[in-house]
Design an enzyme around this catalytic site. Sequence first.
Site, PDB file in Angstrom:
ATOM      1  N   ASP A 269     -10.417 -83.061  69.929  1.00  0.00           N
ATOM      2  CA  ASP A 269     -10.962 -84.046  69.009  1.00  0.00           C
ATOM      3  C   ASP A 269      -9.847 -85.089  68.889  1.00  0.00           C
ATOM      4  OD1 ASP A 269     -11.946 -85.520  66.948  1.00  0.00           O
ATOM      5  OD2 ASP A 269     -12.213 -83.853  65.552  1.00  0.00           O
TER       6      ASP A 269
ATOM      7  N   HIS B 225     -19.326 -84.775  49.668  1.00  0.00           N
ATOM      8  CA  HIS B 225     -18.328 -85.714  49.139  1.00  0.00           C
ATOM      9  C   HIS B 225     -18.780 -87.172  49.193  1.00  0.00           C
ATOM     10  CE1 HIS B 225     -17.598 -85.137  53.417  1.00  0.00           C
ATOM     11  NE2 HIS B 225     -17.002 -86.304  53.472  1.00  0.00           N
TER      12      HIS B 225
ATOM     13  N   ALA C  18      -9.305 -88.451  67.993  1.00  0.00           N
ATOM     14  CA  ALA C  18      -9.274 -89.718  67.256  1.00  0.00           C
ATOM     15  C   ALA C  18      -7.887 -90.366  67.220  1.00  0.00           C
ATOM     16  CB  ALA C  18      -9.793 -89.498  65.838  1.00  0.00           C
TER      17      ALA C  18
ATOM     18  N   TYR D  47     -28.753-103.704  79.694  1.00  0.00           N
ATOM     19  CA  TYR D  47     -29.161-102.363  79.241  1.00  0.00           C
ATOM     20  C   TYR D  47     -28.553-101.285  80.127  1.00  0.00           C
ATOM     21  CZ  TYR D  47     -32.221 -98.758  77.309  1.00  0.00           C
ATOM     22  OH  TYR D  47     -32.705 -97.639  76.682  1.00  0.00           O
TER      23      TYR D  47
ATOM     24  N   PHE E 298     -12.074 -81.189  61.604  1.00  0.00           N
ATOM     25  CA  PHE E 298     -12.396 -82.348  60.767  1.00  0.00           C
ATOM     26  C   PHE E 298     -13.759 -82.128  60.091  1.00  0.00           C
ATOM     27  CE2 PHE E 298     -14.015 -86.770  60.326  1.00  0.00           C
ATOM     28  CZ  PHE E 298     -13.071 -87.193  59.412  1.00  0.00           C
ATOM     29  N   ASP E 299     -14.012 -82.799  58.973  1.00  0.00           N
ATOM     30  CA  ASP E 299     -15.223 -82.500  58.192  1.00  0.00           C
ATOM     31  C   ASP E 299     -16.525 -82.730  58.964  1.00  0.00           C
ATOM     32  OD1 ASP E 299     -14.717 -85.215  57.953  1.00  0.00           O
ATOM     33  OD2 ASP E 299     -15.454 -85.378  55.921  1.00  0.00           O
TER      34      ASP E 299
END
Length: 458
Positions: free
Chosen positions: A215, A450, A217, A72, A124-125
């Site tokens: 961002d 969407h 990604a 943990y 981005f969305d």
Amino acid sequence: MKLPYAEPFKIKMVEKIHRSTQEQREKWIKEAKYNLFNLKSQHVFIDLLTDSGTGAMSDKQWSAMMVGDESYAGATSFYIMKAAIKKILGFEHFLPTHQGRAAENVLFSATIKEGDVVPGNSHFDTTKGHIEFRKAKAIDCTIDEAFDTTINHPFKGNIDLDKLEKVLKKYPKEKIPMIIVTITCNSSGGQPVSVQNMKDIRQLADKYEVPIFYDSARFAENAYFIKLREEAYKNMTIKEIVHEMFKYADGMTMSSKKDAIVNMGGFIAMRSKELYKKASTFNIIYEGYVTYGGMSGRDMNALAQGLDEGTDFDYLEARIKQVQYLGEKCIANGIPIQQPIGGHAIFIDAKRFLPQIPKEEYIAQTVAIELYIVGGIRGVEIGTILADRDPETRENRYPDLELVRLAIPRRTYTNNHMDYVATVMKQIFDTRHEAKKGLRILSEAPIMRHFTVELDKL
Ligand SMILES: *Cc1c(COP(=O)(O)O)cnc(C)c1O
């Protein structure tokens, strides 16, 4: 003799995919209310819905999973991931999260408040969703060239510095929690941002005292394009370029399901210890304790290995060459696609594909549905449905671009699959004049419609 190109990997495990008939698909898509997200995956032959979490992990990633530490607190897997982030991206502090949008949720909880503005390059969305959910505003400062699919600009993800400075001038710095630079810029077509642009953004950010978050990604794909297209960096390794890119950022959010080539995972990384502490509280509330934050130990291990593999030139070359292979076939067949071809996907310019369909009838969705019915190929609409309604007026927002994105999963399909996709597209394109009507919305959610929208053919 120049030897032909071949992928720098071989395949150790395969997965069956399912063929179907056009009749079956017509029935299934009608039952799915013409929303491709509602389809069962067995009803899809080639799934190009997303490149997110759909890649094939390597033997080394799978073996790293076997030695994951599921403690943990203080798991070795956490420290392996921490070391990989420090080594590859250069950030001192990080928080694991279950995926990219969770990273946004945690970071924005610590930084964004009602009435703020967040300038960036075509957010981005989910990023936009998380900003607007906090009653703040995302301001798009992408260069104009990005919105014309016919212009061949090497860095269509770049931020227009004049547009950015206008925002920085107009609002006090207390109202601008950050500038978000998305690398590569997903919404404008997987288009890269140049190091020069990153440097220029840094200068403006310093002048107006606003932090910068990437961002990230597809940061590795962004680095590959820099190597190919930005003269000053052509002799650097991908890992050196990645360092150079992140030098100009205060922090980052990451959807590891993209360039870290894992099926699930994400993180936030930053330089500021103070921000780390502030965000930790939200991480614990929303994600989990700071040393696992929604990820299993084994997944953190695979992610750390994926960061290393994902920033390898040979891997990236194979990856991006496959996307280009499909894109070049489309261009040869006269199909209007976003150019230059982006890193992770082909974007069909639906307005040029079906000019006879009015924008009120969801042009890109109409093309995406045809691809499914004719070939069992699942893409995704990046157009009016995704753009959603204006949060104040509740009117439909009609974006400049109506795109169908065909995202290519990493190390997953062969070029025979790409040939199949190109042939199906050509067939639809050759009979495009027969399309008379688009779609209408039957029901939709108040935000990010969407995913669940229900449609009918007109
Ligand atoms: C995928 C993506 C996200 C969101 O990440 P998830 O892992 O899907 O939650 C954010 N920004 C960009 C640019 C992305 O491509």
